[in-house]
Design a protein around this motif. Structure first.
Motif, mmCIF file in Angstrom:
data_model
loop_
_atom_site.group_PDB
_atom_site.id
_atom_site.type_symbol
_atom_site.label_atom_id
_atom_site.label_comp_id
_atom_site.label_asym_id
_atom_site.label_seq_id
_atom_site.Cartn_x
_atom_site.Cartn_y
_atom_site.Cartn_z
ATOM 1 N N ASP A 1 -37.970 27.810 13.492
ATOM 2 C CA ASP A 1 -37.308 26.764 14.288
ATOM 3 C C ASP A 1 -36.275 27.388 15.227
ATOM 4 O OD1 ASP A 1 -38.657 24.753 12.910
ATOM 5 O OD2 ASP A 1 -37.164 24.776 11.304
ATOM 6 N N ASN A 2 -36.265 26.904 16.474
ATOM 7 C CA ASN A 2 -35.315 27.446 17.456
ATOM 8 C C ASN A 2 -33.921 26.865 17.210
ATOM 9 O OD1 ASN A 2 -33.953 28.512 19.595
ATOM 10 N ND2 ASN A 2 -35.378 27.773 21.167
ATOM 11 N N LEU A 3 -33.015 27.712 16.739
ATOM 12 C CA LEU A 3 -31.653 27.251 16.423
ATOM 13 C C LEU A 3 -30.953 26.708 17.662
ATOM 14 C CD1 LEU A 3 -30.340 30.166 14.147
ATOM 15 C CD2 LEU A 3 -31.045 27.890 13.414
ATOM 16 N N PRO B 1 -25.918 19.636 16.828
ATOM 17 C CA PRO B 1 -24.866 20.225 15.994
ATOM 18 C C PRO B 1 -24.999 19.895 14.505
ATOM 19 C CG PRO B 1 -23.914 19.287 17.984
ATOM 20 C CD PRO B 1 -25.362 18.919 17.986
ATOM 21 N N ALA B 2 -25.475 18.697 14.167
ATOM 22 C CA ALA B 2 -25.583 18.321 12.754
ATOM 23 C C ALA B 2 -26.659 19.155 12.063
ATOM 24 C CB ALA B 2 -25.922 16.837 12.637
ATOM 25 N N GLN B 3 -27.814 19.328 12.728
ATOM 26 C CA GLN B 3 -28.882 20.161 12.140
ATOM 27 C C GLN B 3 -28.398 21.596 11.973
ATOM 28 O OE1 GLN B 3 -31.751 19.320 15.308
ATOM 29 N NE2 GLN B 3 -33.265 18.931 13.717
ATOM 30 N N ARG B 4 -27.685 22.042 12.991
ATOM 31 C CA ARG B 4 -27.189 23.411 12.999
ATOM 32 C C ARG B 4 -26.230 23.669 11.832
ATOM 33 N NH1 ARG B 4 -26.949 27.603 17.229
ATOM 34 N NH2 ARG B 4 -26.971 29.299 15.767
ATOM 35 N N ARG B 5 -25.338 22.691 11.596
ATOM 36 C CA ARG B 5 -24.362 22.832 10.510
ATOM 37 C C ARG B 5 -25.058 22.936 9.158
ATOM 38 N NH1 ARG B 5 -21.046 19.552 13.508
ATOM 39 N NH2 ARG B 5 -21.849 17.659 12.560
ATOM 40 N N LYS B 6 -26.210 22.222 9.045
ATOM 41 C CA LYS B 6 -26.957 22.249 7.792
ATOM 42 C C LYS B 6 -27.463 23.667 7.493
ATOM 43 C CE LYS B 6 -30.389 19.364 6.788
ATOM 44 N NZ LYS B 6 -31.286 18.262 7.124
ATOM 45 N N ASN C 1 -26.106 26.523 8.783
ATOM 46 C CA ASN C 1 -25.001 27.461 8.602
ATOM 47 C C ASN C 1 -24.437 27.342 7.194
ATOM 48 O OD1 ASN C 1 -25.372 28.103 11.207
ATOM 49 N ND2 ASN C 1 -23.494 27.179 11.980
ATOM 50 N N GLY C 2 -24.203 28.446 6.585
ATOM 51 C CA GLY C 2 -23.634 28.416 5.250
ATOM 52 C C GLY C 2 -24.721 28.249 4.205
ATOM 53 N N ARG C 3 -25.601 27.257 4.391
ATOM 54 C CA ARG C 3 -26.613 27.027 3.367
ATOM 55 C C ARG C 3 -27.761 28.034 3.479
ATOM 56 N NH1 ARG C 3 -27.463 23.387 -0.336
ATOM 57 N NH2 ARG C 3 -29.577 23.025 -1.052
ATOM 58 N N GLN C 4 -28.303 28.186 4.689
ATOM 59 C CA GLN C 4 -29.452 29.089 4.834
ATOM 60 C C GLN C 4 -29.113 30.400 5.534
ATOM 61 O OE1 GLN C 4 -31.394 25.726 6.398
ATOM 62 N NE2 GLN C 4 -33.183 26.023 5.111
ATOM 63 N N ILE C 5 -27.964 30.381 6.265
ATOM 64 C CA ILE C 5 -27.525 31.606 6.935
ATOM 65 C C ILE C 5 -26.102 31.903 6.464
ATOM 66 C CG2 ILE C 5 -27.087 32.716 9.163
ATOM 67 C CD1 ILE C 5 -29.035 30.745 10.447
ATOM 68 N N GLY C 6 -25.945 33.021 5.766
ATOM 69 C CA GLY C 6 -24.616 33.413 5.287
ATOM 70 C C GLY C 6 -24.035 34.475 6.196
#
Ligand SMILES: Nc1ncnc2c1ncn2[C@@H]1O[C@H](COP(=O)(O)OP(=O)(O)OP(=O)(O)O)[C@@H](O)[C@H]1O
Ligand code: SF4
Ligand SMILES: [Mg+2]
Length: 332
Positions: free
Chosen positions: A76-78, A83-88, A90-95
Protein backbone atom coordinates in the motif's frame (compact mmCIF):
# COMPACT_ATOMS: atom_id res chain seq x y z
CA UNK A 1 12.37 -10.34 -3.88
CA UNK A 2 10.11 -12.54 -1.74
CA UNK A 3 7.60 -10.75 0.54
CA UNK A 4 8.74 -7.14 0.20
CA UNK A 5 7.74 -5.20 3.32
CA UNK A 6 8.96 -1.78 2.19
CA UNK A 7 9.42 -0.55 -1.36
CA UNK A 8 10.64 3.00 -1.87
CA UNK A 9 10.40 4.06 -5.51
CA UNK A 10 12.15 7.17 -6.80
CA UNK A 11 11.51 9.08 -3.57
CA UNK A 12 12.12 12.81 -3.78
CA UNK A 13 12.00 15.14 -0.79
CA UNK A 14 12.14 18.92 -0.99
CA UNK A 15 12.71 21.63 1.58
CA UNK A 16 10.66 24.81 1.21
CA UNK A 17 12.66 28.01 1.30
CA UNK A 18 11.34 31.37 2.49
CA UNK A 19 10.96 32.52 -1.15
CA UNK A 20 8.67 29.44 -1.69
CA UNK A 21 11.22 27.68 -3.93
CA UNK A 22 11.89 24.03 -3.05
CA UNK A 23 15.41 22.62 -2.67
CA UNK A 24 15.89 18.94 -3.42
CA UNK A 25 17.37 17.08 -0.44
CA UNK A 26 16.47 13.52 -1.51
CA UNK A 27 16.69 13.21 -5.28
CA UNK A 28 15.32 9.81 -6.30
CA UNK A 29 15.92 7.05 -3.75
CA UNK A 30 14.70 3.53 -4.59
CA UNK A 31 15.12 0.52 -2.34
CA UNK A 32 13.25 -2.63 -1.29
CA UNK A 33 13.42 -4.48 2.03
CA UNK A 34 12.07 -8.02 2.39
CA UNK A 35 10.55 -9.75 5.42
CA UNK A 36 13.20 -10.26 8.12
CA UNK A 37 15.83 -8.46 6.07
CA UNK A 38 18.17 -5.82 7.50
CA UNK A 39 18.99 -3.07 5.02
CA UNK A 40 21.76 -0.57 5.84
CA UNK A 41 21.50 2.94 4.42
CA UNK A 42 24.91 4.58 4.67
CA UNK A 43 26.32 7.99 3.84
CA UNK A 44 28.02 11.06 5.25
CA UNK A 45 26.21 13.72 7.25
CA UNK A 46 23.66 15.65 5.18
CA UNK A 47 23.13 12.98 2.49
CA UNK A 48 19.42 12.59 3.27
CA UNK A 49 19.37 9.46 5.46
CA UNK A 50 17.16 10.86 8.21
CA UNK A 51 14.77 12.58 5.81
CA UNK A 52 14.28 9.27 3.96
CA UNK A 53 13.53 7.53 7.30
CA UNK A 54 11.16 10.28 8.46
CA UNK A 55 9.28 10.15 5.14
CA UNK A 56 8.65 6.41 5.65
CA UNK A 57 7.53 7.01 9.24
CA UNK A 58 5.32 9.95 8.19
CA UNK A 59 7.21 12.29 10.50
CA UNK A 60 8.69 14.91 8.14
CA UNK A 61 8.84 18.40 9.69
CA UNK A 62 6.40 21.02 8.33
CA UNK A 63 8.75 22.75 5.86
CA UNK A 64 9.88 19.46 4.36
CA UNK A 65 7.71 17.45 1.95
CA UNK A 66 7.75 14.52 -0.42
CA UNK A 67 7.78 15.95 -3.95
CA UNK A 68 7.78 12.70 -5.92
CA UNK A 69 7.87 8.92 -5.82
CA UNK A 70 6.11 6.19 -3.86
CA UNK A 71 6.54 4.50 -0.50
CA UNK A 72 4.82 1.12 -0.51
CA UNK A 73 4.36 -0.62 2.82
CA UNK A 74 3.21 -4.23 2.34
CA UNK A 75 1.95 -3.12 -1.08
CA UNK A 76 0.00 0.00 0.00
CA UNK A 77 1.26 3.47 -0.91
CA UNK A 78 1.73 5.29 2.40
CA UNK A 79 1.81 8.64 0.59
CA UNK A 80 -1.77 8.20 -0.64
CA UNK A 81 -3.23 7.36 2.77
CA UNK A 82 -5.27 9.87 4.75
CA UNK A 83 -3.83 10.94 8.13
CA UNK A 84 -6.05 8.52 10.10
CA UNK A 85 -4.94 5.49 8.05
CA UNK A 86 -1.37 6.65 8.32
CA UNK A 87 -1.54 6.95 12.11
CA UNK A 88 -2.79 3.36 12.27
CA UNK A 89 0.38 2.19 10.53
CA UNK A 90 2.74 4.31 12.58
CA UNK A 91 3.73 2.72 15.81
CA UNK A 92 1.66 -0.40 15.19
CA UNK A 93 3.22 -1.69 11.97
CA UNK A 94 6.19 0.64 11.59
CA UNK A 95 8.43 1.15 14.63
CA UNK A 96 11.11 3.79 14.90
CA UNK A 97 14.26 3.92 17.05
CA UNK A 98 16.04 7.28 17.17
CA UNK A 99 19.66 8.33 17.69
CA UNK A 100 18.74 10.20 20.88
CA UNK A 101 16.35 7.90 22.76
CA UNK A 102 15.06 10.79 24.89
CA UNK A 103 13.42 12.36 21.81
CA UNK A 104 10.99 9.41 21.71
CA UNK A 105 10.25 9.48 25.44
CA UNK A 106 8.00 11.61 27.60
CA UNK A 107 10.12 12.97 30.48
CA UNK A 108 7.04 13.14 32.71
CA UNK A 109 6.00 9.50 32.38
CA UNK A 110 7.54 6.58 34.28
CA UNK A 111 9.36 3.99 32.17
CA UNK A 112 6.84 1.15 32.63
CA UNK A 113 3.80 3.32 31.84
CA UNK A 114 5.63 4.71 28.83
CA UNK A 115 6.49 1.32 27.32
CA UNK A 116 2.91 0.17 27.92
CA UNK A 117 1.35 3.23 26.24
CA UNK A 118 1.11 1.72 22.69
CA UNK A 119 -0.61 -1.36 24.14
CA UNK A 120 -3.12 0.88 25.94
CA UNK A 121 -3.85 2.77 22.71
CA UNK A 122 -3.87 -0.06 20.19
CA UNK A 123 -5.09 -3.15 22.09
CA UNK A 124 -7.89 -4.24 24.44
CA UNK A 125 -5.50 -5.64 27.04
CA UNK A 126 -6.27 -4.76 30.68
CA UNK A 127 -3.79 -3.07 33.03
CA UNK A 128 -2.50 -6.33 34.50
CA UNK A 129 -1.95 -7.91 31.07
CA UNK A 130 -0.17 -4.75 29.88
CA UNK A 131 2.10 -4.76 32.94
CA UNK A 132 3.02 -8.42 32.27
CA UNK A 133 3.82 -7.74 28.58
CA UNK A 134 5.86 -4.64 29.49
CA UNK A 135 7.96 -6.49 32.08
CA UNK A 136 8.52 -9.39 29.64
CA UNK A 137 9.64 -6.99 26.92
CA UNK A 138 11.93 -5.09 29.31
CA UNK A 139 13.65 -8.35 30.23
CA UNK A 140 13.83 -9.32 26.55
CA UNK A 141 15.74 -6.14 25.63
CA UNK A 142 18.20 -6.78 28.46
CA UNK A 143 16.88 -4.34 31.10
CA UNK A 144 17.72 -5.90 34.47
CA UNK A 145 15.28 -5.73 37.39
CA UNK A 146 12.32 -4.66 35.21
CA UNK A 147 9.96 -4.27 38.22
CA UNK A 148 12.24 -1.67 39.76
CA UNK A 149 13.09 0.10 36.49
CA UNK A 150 9.45 0.33 35.45
CA UNK A 151 8.90 2.80 38.30
CA UNK A 152 11.83 5.04 37.36
CA UNK A 153 11.72 8.28 35.38
CA UNK A 154 13.60 8.63 32.04
CA UNK A 155 16.21 11.01 33.51
CA UNK A 156 17.25 8.34 36.02
CA UNK A 157 18.47 5.95 33.26
CA UNK A 158 21.77 5.82 31.35
CA UNK A 159 21.93 6.36 27.55
CA UNK A 160 22.25 2.62 26.88
CA UNK A 161 19.27 1.79 29.13
CA UNK A 162 17.18 4.52 27.49
CA UNK A 163 17.97 3.10 24.05
CA UNK A 164 16.82 -0.33 25.28
CA UNK A 165 13.60 1.33 26.49
CA UNK A 166 13.23 2.93 23.04
CA UNK A 167 13.65 -0.46 21.37
CA UNK A 168 11.17 -2.11 23.76
CA UNK A 169 8.68 0.68 23.03
CA UNK A 170 9.00 0.35 19.25
CA UNK A 171 8.89 -3.47 19.18
CA UNK A 172 6.11 -4.15 21.68
CA UNK A 173 3.41 -4.18 18.99
CA UNK A 174 5.53 -6.48 16.81
CA UNK A 175 5.82 -4.14 13.81
CA UNK A 176 6.63 -5.56 10.35
CA UNK A 177 9.19 -2.80 9.84
CA UNK A 178 11.62 -1.18 12.23
CA UNK A 179 13.44 2.00 11.26
CA UNK A 180 16.58 2.60 13.30
CA UNK A 181 18.29 5.95 12.67
CA UNK A 182 21.85 5.77 14.06
CA UNK A 183 20.56 4.04 17.20
CA UNK A 184 24.01 3.43 18.65
CA UNK A 185 25.93 6.57 17.66
CA UNK A 186 25.44 8.27 21.04
CA UNK A 187 26.53 5.19 23.01
CA UNK A 188 29.91 3.86 24.19
CA UNK A 189 31.48 1.03 22.17
CA UNK A 190 30.50 -1.84 24.50
CA UNK A 191 26.87 -0.72 24.76
CA UNK A 192 26.86 -0.15 20.99
CA UNK A 193 27.81 -3.81 20.42
CA UNK A 194 25.11 -5.04 22.79
CA UNK A 195 22.40 -2.93 21.15
CA UNK A 196 23.39 -4.09 17.64
CA UNK A 197 23.30 -7.72 18.79
CA UNK A 198 19.90 -7.12 20.37
CA UNK A 199 18.44 -5.53 17.22
CA UNK A 200 19.76 -8.38 15.06
CA UNK A 201 18.30 -11.01 17.39
CA UNK A 202 14.91 -9.33 17.67
CA UNK A 203 14.57 -8.90 13.90
CA UNK A 204 15.64 -12.48 13.19
CA UNK A 205 13.29 -13.94 15.81
CA UNK A 206 10.20 -12.01 14.76
CA UNK A 207 10.81 -11.66 10.99
CA UNK A 208 10.82 -7.86 11.36
CA UNK A 209 12.37 -6.02 8.41
CA UNK A 210 14.76 -3.23 9.40
CA UNK A 211 15.94 -0.05 7.72
CA UNK A 212 19.16 0.64 9.61
CA UNK A 213 20.74 4.05 9.12
CA UNK A 214 24.39 4.70 9.81
CA UNK A 215 27.40 6.65 8.63
CA UNK A 216 29.67 3.77 9.63
CA UNK A 217 30.38 1.02 7.07
CA UNK A 218 31.91 -1.22 9.79
CA UNK A 219 28.69 -1.30 11.79
CA UNK A 220 26.60 -1.98 8.69
CA UNK A 221 29.02 -4.71 7.63
CA UNK A 222 28.44 -6.56 10.89
CA UNK A 223 24.68 -6.12 11.08
CA UNK A 224 23.06 -5.90 7.67
CA UNK A 225 22.14 -8.20 4.77
CA UNK A 226 22.06 -5.54 2.09
CA UNK A 227 23.42 -2.03 1.83
CA UNK A 228 22.68 1.18 -0.07
CA UNK A 229 25.30 3.92 -0.27
CA UNK A 230 23.65 7.35 -0.29
CA UNK A 231 25.35 10.44 -1.65
CA UNK A 232 23.71 13.87 -2.03
CA UNK A 233 20.22 12.37 -1.88
CA UNK A 234 20.82 9.51 -4.31
CA UNK A 235 21.82 5.86 -3.87
CA UNK A 236 25.08 5.46 -5.79
CA UNK A 237 25.74 1.78 -5.06
CA UNK A 238 23.54 -1.01 -3.75
CA UNK A 239 23.91 -4.74 -3.21
CA UNK A 240 24.50 -7.50 -0.67
CA UNK A 241 26.73 -6.32 2.17
CA UNK A 242 29.24 -9.02 1.32
CA UNK A 243 29.51 -7.97 -2.32
CA UNK A 244 29.65 -4.22 -1.70
CA UNK A 245 32.11 -4.50 1.19
CA UNK A 246 34.34 -7.11 -0.50
CA UNK A 247 34.16 -5.49 -3.89
CA UNK A 248 33.24 -1.79 -3.58
CA UNK A 249 32.88 -0.24 -7.02
CA UNK A 250 31.76 3.38 -6.69
CA UNK A 251 34.63 5.77 -5.85
CA UNK A 252 32.49 7.24 -3.05
CA UNK A 253 32.02 3.79 -1.46
CA UNK A 254 35.77 3.31 -1.62
CA UNK A 255 36.27 6.70 0.05
CA UNK A 256 33.78 5.85 2.83
CA UNK A 257 35.50 2.55 3.51
CA UNK A 258 38.88 4.26 3.70
CA UNK A 259 37.61 6.48 6.54
CA UNK A 260 39.19 5.90 9.93
CA UNK A 261 37.71 5.74 13.46
CA UNK A 262 37.58 9.19 15.11
CA UNK A 263 38.04 10.19 18.73
CA UNK A 264 34.33 10.02 19.61
CA UNK A 265 32.49 6.69 19.91
CA UNK A 266 31.00 5.74 16.56
CA UNK A 267 32.62 8.66 14.76
CA UNK A 268 34.65 8.08 11.59
CA UNK A 269 36.85 10.57 9.82
CA UNK A 270 36.39 10.74 6.07
CA UNK A 271 39.73 10.46 4.29
CA UNK A 272 38.58 12.14 1.05
CA UNK A 273 38.86 15.89 0.50
CA UNK A 274 35.86 18.21 0.00
CA UNK A 275 32.35 17.98 1.38
CA UNK A 276 28.82 16.87 0.46
CA UNK A 277 27.02 19.34 -1.88
CA UNK A 278 24.38 21.59 -0.28
CA UNK A 279 20.67 20.92 -0.77
CA UNK A 280 20.22 23.97 -3.01
CA UNK A 281 23.07 23.02 -5.36
CA UNK A 282 22.14 22.16 -8.94
CA UNK A 283 23.82 18.88 -9.84
CA UNK A 284 23.61 18.16 -13.58
CA UNK A 285 26.16 15.34 -13.60
CA UNK A 286 27.54 13.05 -10.90
CA UNK A 287 27.33 14.89 -7.56
CA UNK A 288 30.57 13.26 -6.43
CA UNK A 289 32.59 14.63 -9.39
CA UNK A 290 34.25 17.55 -7.51
CA UNK A 291 35.72 15.06 -5.01
CA UNK A 292 36.32 12.08 -7.26
CA UNK A 293 39.88 11.05 -8.15
CA UNK A 294 38.57 9.36 -11.34
CA UNK A 295 36.29 12.15 -12.63
CA UNK A 296 36.05 12.42 -16.43
CA UNK A 297 34.60 15.30 -18.50
CA UNK A 298 31.20 13.58 -18.91
CA UNK A 299 30.89 13.17 -15.13
CA UNK A 300 30.29 16.92 -14.72
CA UNK A 301 27.50 17.01 -17.32
CA UNK A 302 25.60 13.73 -17.33
CA UNK A 303 24.19 11.80 -14.38
CA UNK A 304 25.48 8.24 -14.84
CA UNK A 305 22.93 5.56 -15.67
CA UNK A 306 22.68 2.47 -13.52
CA UNK A 307 24.84 -0.52 -14.35
CA UNK A 308 24.25 -4.00 -13.04
CA UNK A 309 27.33 -5.82 -11.78
CA UNK A 310 27.49 -9.59 -11.38
CA UNK A 311 27.33 -10.67 -7.74
CA UNK A 312 29.60 -13.67 -7.53
CA UNK A 313 28.53 -14.56 -3.97
CA UNK A 314 24.81 -14.45 -4.53
CA UNK A 315 23.49 -14.28 -8.10
CA UNK A 316 19.97 -13.67 -6.73
CA UNK A 317 20.89 -10.23 -5.34
CA UNK A 318 21.52 -7.33 -7.69
CA UNK A 319 24.66 -5.26 -7.25
CA UNK A 320 24.05 -1.89 -8.89
CA UNK A 321 26.29 1.12 -9.29
CA UNK A 322 25.75 4.62 -10.74
CA UNK A 323 29.14 5.66 -12.12
CA UNK A 324 30.49 6.43 -15.60
CA UNK A 325 33.46 4.14 -14.93
CA UNK A 326 31.15 1.15 -15.21
CA UNK A 327 29.18 2.25 -18.27
CA UNK A 328 30.87 0.84 -21.35
CA UNK A 329 29.71 3.62 -23.70
CA UNK A 330 31.02 6.31 -21.27
CA UNK A 331 34.57 4.98 -21.36
CA UNK A 332 34.92 4.76 -25.11
N1 LIG B 1 13.87 20.62 8.84
C1 LIG B 1 14.81 20.93 7.95
N2 LIG B 1 14.88 22.18 7.43
C2 LIG B 1 15.83 22.51 6.52
N3 LIG B 1 16.76 21.66 6.07
C3 LIG B 1 16.75 20.41 6.54
C4 LIG B 1 15.77 19.97 7.51
N4 LIG B 1 16.02 18.66 7.79
C5 LIG B 1 17.09 18.31 7.04
N5 LIG B 1 17.52 19.35 6.29
C6 LIG B 1 18.65 19.32 5.34
O1 LIG B 1 18.45 18.23 4.44
C7 LIG B 1 19.68 17.57 4.17
C8 LIG B 1 19.55 16.10 4.53
O2 LIG B 1 19.35 16.01 5.93
P1 LIG B 1 19.30 14.63 6.73
O3 LIG B 1 18.98 14.99 8.14
O4 LIG B 1 18.40 13.67 6.06
O5 LIG B 1 20.82 14.14 6.61
P2 LIG B 1 21.50 12.85 7.24
O6 LIG B 1 22.05 12.05 6.11
O7 LIG B 1 20.56 12.16 8.16
O8 LIG B 1 22.72 13.46 8.06
P3 LIG B 1 23.31 13.10 9.52
O9 LIG B 1 24.29 11.98 9.29
O10 LIG B 1 24.01 14.36 9.95
O11 LIG B 1 22.20 12.73 10.43
C9 LIG B 1 20.74 18.28 4.99
O12 LIG B 1 21.39 19.21 4.14
C10 LIG B 1 19.96 19.01 6.05
O13 LIG B 1 20.61 20.19 6.45
S1 SF4 C 1 30.61 9.12 -12.33
FE1 SF4 C 1 32.61 10.05 -12.61
S2 SF4 C 1 32.81 11.54 -10.95
FE2 SF4 C 1 31.12 10.17 -10.43
S3 SF4 C 1 32.05 8.64 -9.17
FE3 SF4 C 1 32.08 7.83 -11.25
S4 SF4 C 1 34.04 8.45 -12.10
FE4 SF4 C 1 33.73 9.64 -10.24
MG1 LIG D 1 20.52 11.85 10.22
Amino acid sequence: MRDPVLEIRDLQIGIEREDAAVDGAVRGVSLTIGKGEIYGLVGESGCGKTLTALAVAGLLPPSVRVTGGEILFEGDNLLEMDPAQRRKHNGRQIGMVFQEPLTALNPLMKIGAQIGEPLRIHTDLNARQIRTRVLEMMARVGLQDPEILADRWPHQLSGGMLQRVGIALSLLLRPSLLIADEPTTALDVTTQEQILELLRELCRDSGTAMLFISHDTDVVNRLCDRIGILYAGRIVEQGSVRQVMDNPLHPYTNGLMASIPGVLAGERLFAMHGSVPGIGDVLPGCAFAPRCPHAMPQCLKIFPDVSLQPDLNDPGIEHTVYCHLFLRESRT
